[in-house]
Design an enzyme around this catalytic site. Structure first.
Site: not given
Ligand code: FAD
Ligand code: EPU
Length: 338
Positions: A164, A238, A334
Site C-alpha cells: 500500500r 479498508s 490507508e
Molecule cells: P481516489 O480515491 O480518487 O484517489 C486516491 C489518492 O490518489 C488521492 O490522494 C488522489 O489525490 C490521488 N490520485 C488519484 N488519481 C491520481 C492520479 N492520476 N495522479 C496522481 N494522484 C492521483 N484498495 C486495494 O489496494 N485493494 C483492495 O482490495 C481495495 N478494495 C476496496 C474496496 C472498496 C469497497 C473500496 C471502496 C475501496 C477499495 N480499495 C482497495 C481502495 C481503492 O479502491 C484504491 O485505492 C483505488 O486505487 C483508488 O482509486 P481512485 O481512482 O478511486 O482514487
Molecule cells: N478479520 C477479523 N474480523 C474482521 C475482519 C477481518 O477477525 O472483521 C481477520 C480474519 O482473521 C481474516 C483476516 O482478518 O482472516 C483477514 O481478513 P480479509 O481476508 O477480509 O482481509 P483484510 O486483511 O481485512 C486485506 C486488504 C483488502 C483486500 C483483502 C484481500 C488491507 C488493508 N486490506 O483485507 O484491501 O481486498 O485483504 O486481499 O491490506 C483495501 O485496501 O481497501 C482492501 C479492501
C-alpha cells in the site's frame, strides 16, 4: 476548460458525503489537463486530483479546485506469443480494465477484480488483493510534474512500490499527476488461487482447472460476500493498513491472545490483520448516528447516509487510540485524509 463552482462531491467519492467544493473541473485529455495546470485558478488555489474517489475521506468542505481525471484509452503497444504490453489512460475504470483483459485472455490482474477506482490511482498505493499487487504486472507510468508541466516516465524501481505504498505517497507526494500506466500481461497465464478462499470457492463450483475468468468470478464472489457495496453503504474499503509488528511482540501478544492471526514476513516480522484487532477490541458493528464500523468487516468504516467526514475521522482516531492501548499496535490510515 469548464469550471463549476460550489459543487457537491456526493457522487464523486465512495463515502458519498455531502461535501462541497469551491471549484470543480474535469480533464478528458492530457492537453486539457495541461491547460488546467497552466490556468490561474489552478495556480492560485489548493488542488486535489480525483480519480474514482474510492480512497479518500473528506473531513470538511474543500476550499480549492478538484480536478477529476477522466483520461481514456487502452492501447496495445506490443504483442508477442506470450505477452501483451498495454498503455492505459489514468481515467479508465480499474475493474473495466480487468474485465477487458479477462475477456481478451490476458492474465495477471484477474485477482484484482472489483477493486473500485481508476487506473491512474492504482500505482499510488500499489493496489493489492488476493495475493497479487499491481507491481507484479507494472512496466512504467507517465506523469506530469505539476511545477514544471513536464512529462516524466517512472520505471518500476523508481515507483518504490511496497505494501500500500509508492514514491507518490512519500518523496514526490502531490508533485505529479499520473496520466497513463503501462502493464505487461500474460497470454499463457498461470492462475494464482492459493490466497484466501479462492481455491475453496472454485472447488465448491467443481472447477478443477480454473481459467483466469474463473478466478475473476471467484474473487468477485468472495468480495461481494465480505465488503459493503459503496453504492449502497458509503465506504472506502479498508480504512487502515494491516500493521507489521516484530516477531517478539507477536509472540508476547499470543500468550494473551492465542487466536491472534499473523502472517510471517521475509524479515521475521509479522503482519497482523487490523480487522481482527478492531473486532477483538469491541468495535465491529458499532454504529454512532449515521456512521459506524461495518458489521461484517471491522476494517471498513461506513457512512449509512447522512454521516459527516469529520465524525468518521473522529471515529477512526478513537479506534486507533483504543487499539494502541489494548495491543500496543499503531494503526495507520490507508485512506487519504483531506
Ligand atoms: P481516489 O480515491 O480518487 O484517489 C486516491 C489518492 O490518489 C488521492 O490522494 C488522489 O489525490 C490521488 N490520485 C488519484 N488519481 C491520481 C492520479 N492520476 N495522479 C496522481 N494522484 C492521483 N484498495 C486495494 O489496494 N485493494 C483492495 O482490495 C481495495 N478494495 C476496496 C474496496 C472498496 C469497497 C473500496 C471502496 C475501496 C477499495 N480499495 C482497495 C481502495 C481503492 O479502491 C484504491 O485505492 C483505488 O486505487 C483508488 O482509486 P481512485 O481512482 O478511486 O482514487
Ligand atoms: N478479520 C477479523 N474480523 C474482521 C475482519 C477481518 O477477525 O472483521 C481477520 C480474519 O482473521 C481474516 C483476516 O482478518 O482472516 C483477514 O481478513 P480479509 O481476508 O477480509 O482481509 P483484510 O486483511 O481485512 C486485506 C486488504 C483488502 C483486500 C483483502 C484481500 C488491507 C488493508 N486490506 O483485507 O484491501 O481486498 O485483504 O486481499 O491490506 C483495501 O485496501 O481497501 C482492501 C479492501
Amino acid at each position: 476548460m469548464k469550471i463549476e463552482e460550489n459543487k457537491s462531491l456526493h457522487p464523486y467519492h465512495t463515502f458519498h458525503l455531502d461535501i462541497r467544493v469551491k471549484y470543480f473541473t474535469e480533464a478528458k485529455s492530457v492537453d486539457e489537463l495541461k491547460e488546467i495546470i497552466n490556468s490561474e485558478i489552478f495556480k492560485s488555489n489548493s488542488h486535489l486530483i480525483l480519480g474514482g474517489g474510492s480512497n479518500v475521506l473528506f473531513t470538511k468542505d474543500f476550499e480549492g479546485l478538484v480536478v477529476k481525471l477522466s483520461l481514456p484509452g487502452v492501447q496495445v503497444q506490443k504483442e508477442s506469443q506470450d505477452e501483451v504490453i498495454i498503455k492505459v489512460g489514468a481515467g479508465v475504470v480499474w475493474h473495466e480494465l480487468v474485465m477487458h483483459s479477462v475477456a481478451k485472455g490476458w492474465g495477471g490482474i484477474e485477482n484484482l477484480s472489483l477493486i473500485p477506482g481508476t487506473v491512474g490511482a492504482a500505482p499510488m498505493q500499489n493496489i493489492g488483493a488476493y495475493g497479487v499487487e499491481i507491481k507484479d504486472v507494472f512496466r512504467s507510468l507517465e506523469a506530469i510534474e505539476i511545477e514544471t508541466g513536464k512529462t516524466r516516465t517512472f520505471s518500476k524501481d523508481e515507483c518504490e512500490f511496497g505494501y500500500r505504498e509508492s514514491v507518490f505517497k512519500k518523496a514526490v507526494k502531490e508533485k505529479f499527476i499520473i496520466t497513463s500506466v503501462t502493464f505487461a500481461l500474460q497470454k499463457e497465464a498461470k492462475v494464482n488461487t492459493t490466497y484466501g478462499a479462492i481455491d475453496e470457492t472454485l472447488a465448491s463450483w467443481n472447477i478443477q482447472e480454473p481459467t483466469i475468468a474463473d478466478v475473476s468470478k471467484a474473487v468477485i464472489y468472495i468480495r461481494q460476500s465480505k465488503l459493503p457495496n459503496p453504492d449502497e453503504i458509503g465506504n472506502a474499503g479498508s480504512f487502515f493498513k494491516n500493521p507489521t509488528i516484530s516477531g517478539e511482540a507477536y509472540e508476547r501478544l499470543r500468550t494473551e491472545y492465542s487466536d491472534m492471526p499473523g502472517y510471517p514476513q521475509e524479515d521475521g516480522a509479522m503482519k497482523v490483520p487490523a480487522g481482527w484487532l478492531i473486532e477483538k477490541d469491541g468495535w465491529k458493528g458499532k454504529t454512532i448516528g449515521q456512521i459506524g464500523v461495518h458489521k461484517n468487516q471491522a476494517l471498513v468504516l461506513v457512512n449509512y447516509g447522512n454521516g459527516s467526514g469529520h465524525d468518521i475521522w473522529e471515529l477512526a482516531q478513537q479506534i486507533q487510540a483504543s487499539v494502541k492501548k489494548r495491543f500496543g499496535i499503531e494503526l495507520s490510515a490507508e485512506v487519504n485524509i483531506v
